[in-house]
Design a protein around this motif. Sequence first.
Motif, PDB file in Angstrom:
ATOM      1  N   GLY A 532      26.932 -12.169 -43.318  1.00 54.41           N
ATOM      2  CA  GLY A 532      26.129 -13.274 -43.825  1.00 54.41           C
ATOM      3  C   GLY A 532      26.919 -14.487 -44.249  1.00 54.41           C
ATOM      4  N   PHE A 533      28.240 -14.477 -44.032  1.00 53.22           N
ATOM      5  CA  PHE A 533      29.070 -15.606 -44.467  1.00 53.22           C
ATOM      6  C   PHE A 533      29.188 -16.627 -43.343  1.00 53.22           C
ATOM      7  CE2 PHE A 533      32.937 -17.965 -45.265  1.00 53.22           C
ATOM      8  CZ  PHE A 533      32.916 -18.158 -46.629  1.00 53.22           C
ATOM      9  N   SER A 543      25.517 -21.237 -34.125  1.00 52.22           N
ATOM     10  CA  SER A 543      26.119 -20.648 -35.325  1.00 52.22           C
ATOM     11  C   SER A 543      25.270 -20.970 -36.540  1.00 52.22           C
ATOM     12  CB  SER A 543      27.535 -21.202 -35.512  1.00 52.22           C
ATOM     13  OG  SER A 543      27.487 -22.607 -35.704  1.00 52.22           O
ATOM     14  N   GLY A 544      25.731 -20.447 -37.679  1.00 50.84           N
ATOM     15  CA  GLY A 544      25.094 -20.753 -38.951  1.00 50.84           C
ATOM     16  C   GLY A 544      24.459 -19.563 -39.641  1.00 50.84           C
ATOM     17  N   ARG A 545      24.279 -18.445 -38.916  1.00 49.06           N
ATOM     18  CA  ARG A 545      23.617 -17.289 -39.512  1.00 49.06           C
ATOM     19  C   ARG A 545      24.604 -16.288 -40.127  1.00 49.06           C
ATOM     20  NH1 ARG A 545      18.316 -17.527 -38.063  1.00 49.06           N
ATOM     21  NH2 ARG A 545      17.814 -18.816 -36.251  1.00 49.06           N
ATOM     22  N   GLY A 546      25.875 -16.428 -39.805  1.00 47.82           N
ATOM     23  CA  GLY A 546      26.874 -15.560 -40.408  1.00 47.82           C
ATOM     24  C   GLY A 546      26.853 -14.141 -39.896  1.00 47.82           C
ATOM     25  N   VAL A 547      26.484 -13.930 -38.642  1.00 44.54           N
ATOM     26  CA  VAL A 547      26.434 -12.567 -38.104  1.00 44.54           C
ATOM     27  C   VAL A 547      27.503 -12.315 -37.043  1.00 44.54           C
ATOM     28  CG1 VAL A 547      23.994 -12.249 -38.613  1.00 44.54           C
ATOM     29  CG2 VAL A 547      24.657 -13.273 -36.448  1.00 44.54           C
ATOM     30  N   GLY A 548      27.946 -13.362 -36.336  1.00 43.56           N
ATOM     31  CA  GLY A 548      28.865 -13.163 -35.211  1.00 43.56           C
ATOM     32  C   GLY A 548      30.177 -12.531 -35.609  1.00 43.56           C
ATOM     33  N   MET A 549      30.839 -13.091 -36.628  1.00 39.24           N
ATOM     34  CA  MET A 549      32.155 -12.591 -37.015  1.00 39.24           C
ATOM     35  C   MET A 549      32.061 -11.222 -37.685  1.00 39.24           C
ATOM     36  SD  MET A 549      33.947 -14.955 -35.801  1.00 39.24           S
ATOM     37  CE  MET A 549      35.592 -14.948 -36.468  1.00 39.24           C
TER      38      MET A 549
END
Length: 720
Positions: A532-533, A543-549
């Motif tokens: 979530g970061f 981007s922007g949702r904080g799920v990819g990384m």
Amino acid sequence: MALDADEEILQDFLVEAGEILEKLSEQLVDLEQNPDDSDLLNAIFRGFHTVKGGAGFLQLDALVNCCHSAENVFDILRNHKRKVDSELMDVVLEALDHVNAMFEQVRHHEEPTPAPEELIAALDALAQPAGEPAPANAAVASEEQNGSDEAGSGDDGGDITDDEFERLLDALEEEKSSAPDSSGDANESSSGDGGSGDDISDDEFEALLDQLHGKGQFSGPPESGKAAPDSQDTSAAKVAGDEASDSKGGDDLISDDEFEKLLDDLHGKGGSPTAETAKSTPPPAAKQPAAKSVDAKTDKSPQPAGKPEKAPAENGKAGVTPAMPARDANAPVAETSVRVDTKRLDDIMNMVGELVLVRNRLQRLGAQSEDEHMHKAVSNLDVVTTDLQSAVMATRMQPIKKVFGRFPRVVRDLARSLKKEINLEMHGEETDLDKNLVEALSDPLVHLVRNSVDHGIEAPDVREKAGKPRQGRVTLSAEQEGDHILLSIEDDGAGMDPDVLRRKAVEKGIYEQDAADRLTNTECYNLIFAAGFSTKDQISDVSGRGVGMDVVKTKISQLNGQLSVESELGKGSRIVIKVPLTLAIMPTLMIMLGDQSFALPLVNVVEIFHLDLSKKNIVDGRECIVVRDKVFPLFHIKRWLVKGAAGQPEPENAHVVIVAMGTRRVGFVVDQLIGQEEVVIKPLGRALQGTPGMAGATITGDGRIALIIDVPSLLQNYGK
């Protein structure tokens, strides 16, 4: 589609066309940056053409039509009648996407869905010289029957008519009759200046070939009394492309061997051969056999069309060299590769794994024996088993290029959508690793590359104001380090600001303000992998949702890998992934907890040392140790994994193993270190499946069962 086609022919097409389509994606992006590269233009033209030929042989009309229209575009481009630009590449890349989608449908034995008519019309419009309007009938339906294109089209200014082609054949026949030994000389048989006075230039002849390959206007009836080429015979397709069945009535018929040599000579030398040059060429040492003749009487075996390595007329390089030694026409051609089902490779790998376990057991017994012959036999077995293990693992290895090949397209499309200028550099594409790892690393690397493009690289105007080039750079590299692979994604963007990361961590409730202030810069950088970061204030489709990384961290941990982040504000960032070469046979550190043995994956082990436990510290209620000015949390894993160990008194001295998972490092207190050992991972039984902290089991050299520790899962369940 010929659903009843020979399965072997279909598989050949899938393998060869699949390789070509993988290359096309990267080649098209390269072409956009190097629009004047004629070799690249020809390679892309041949790629679409070869896929079209194989699809035509299998009667995949939808795939043929799309490839044919794309092929026409590159025919115009390579003849310098139109320039490459981003708008043109958008249409071609969209066409490639549809070709790939149809290819996947064929792979699953489904009828391919035709590309939209609007896309075909757009391709046909681009297939006209710049400044000329597209004809009303620009979208010509290509009909492929047994590998032959038989649809007509309007003259685009570069093709020749059937009459001109007949005059070319007349000239060849007259030349052959005036030179009795011309059949052995590629130059003489291809000389077109004898008698008729109706010569055509090389450009016209190449346009003829393009016409034959693309639309196949000329298709006369076979001469009476002579065998027509077999409809299933694709040797001609390998010679002249894959479609034209160059048969013609009357006395103007030339052999396919002569026609092949004519094509080779024209394509190889790039100039029209004349009678003078033909006479000055020394005769070859031996006449080349007509191994690729289309005569139905000599070759009845059906084979898939469109094999690039056997199409000298299409590759532009493989001309017939007179100095080549003669080869027996009846000699069998040796196969250099064989297609093997991956399940069979997995079975062989499992058997080799069992052999490794037996080897480990015999080594332990041999060490206890004083028999010299036993020692020598065990030593020989060790060498042979190690070599066999390496050979079997090599069969499962694939170059990381299988993953890297998709990123030029990913970066190109994302950069255009974000209006950024980005150059992607790739190094170490030939680095090999296990097939399963290649597939598993695909998604994490996509997230990391997209993150570098979106978060790392600034907009061109911002870069200019900062004194940087307008074009940003993303570097993707791979290298082997021992029994591990190092993958790095680096950008020359803005870098990460630790203070901004600390503030975001407090805003999202990940840390209290006091705890966030104590974070080191490296720990701040690692916050990007928290669930979530995100540093983006607005959510977009990128981007922007904080799920990819967070997905990246989870996946790399599942692969027993490590993540590390380096960044410098204003200079850029670098993310390094370290994963094992294979997941089947794992090097481990064997440890003892009480009287039970456990295996720690060696990829997680950072260092080992002996510790006086009286020197440990307590920070925030947790035991810690300080090693070279770095603080590591300390865990007594014996209390978690051995029944009844929680109430036992602590020893004064113990071994500590520093382990890493992802970006975190902690210390494990263990009773005894046994040593390094390669183990084969065996799944846990049904009753033990899902046990927290356990990745599987193995059999040790002394015949005992040892559990393999899953470090991330162990800490997640017990280390809170």
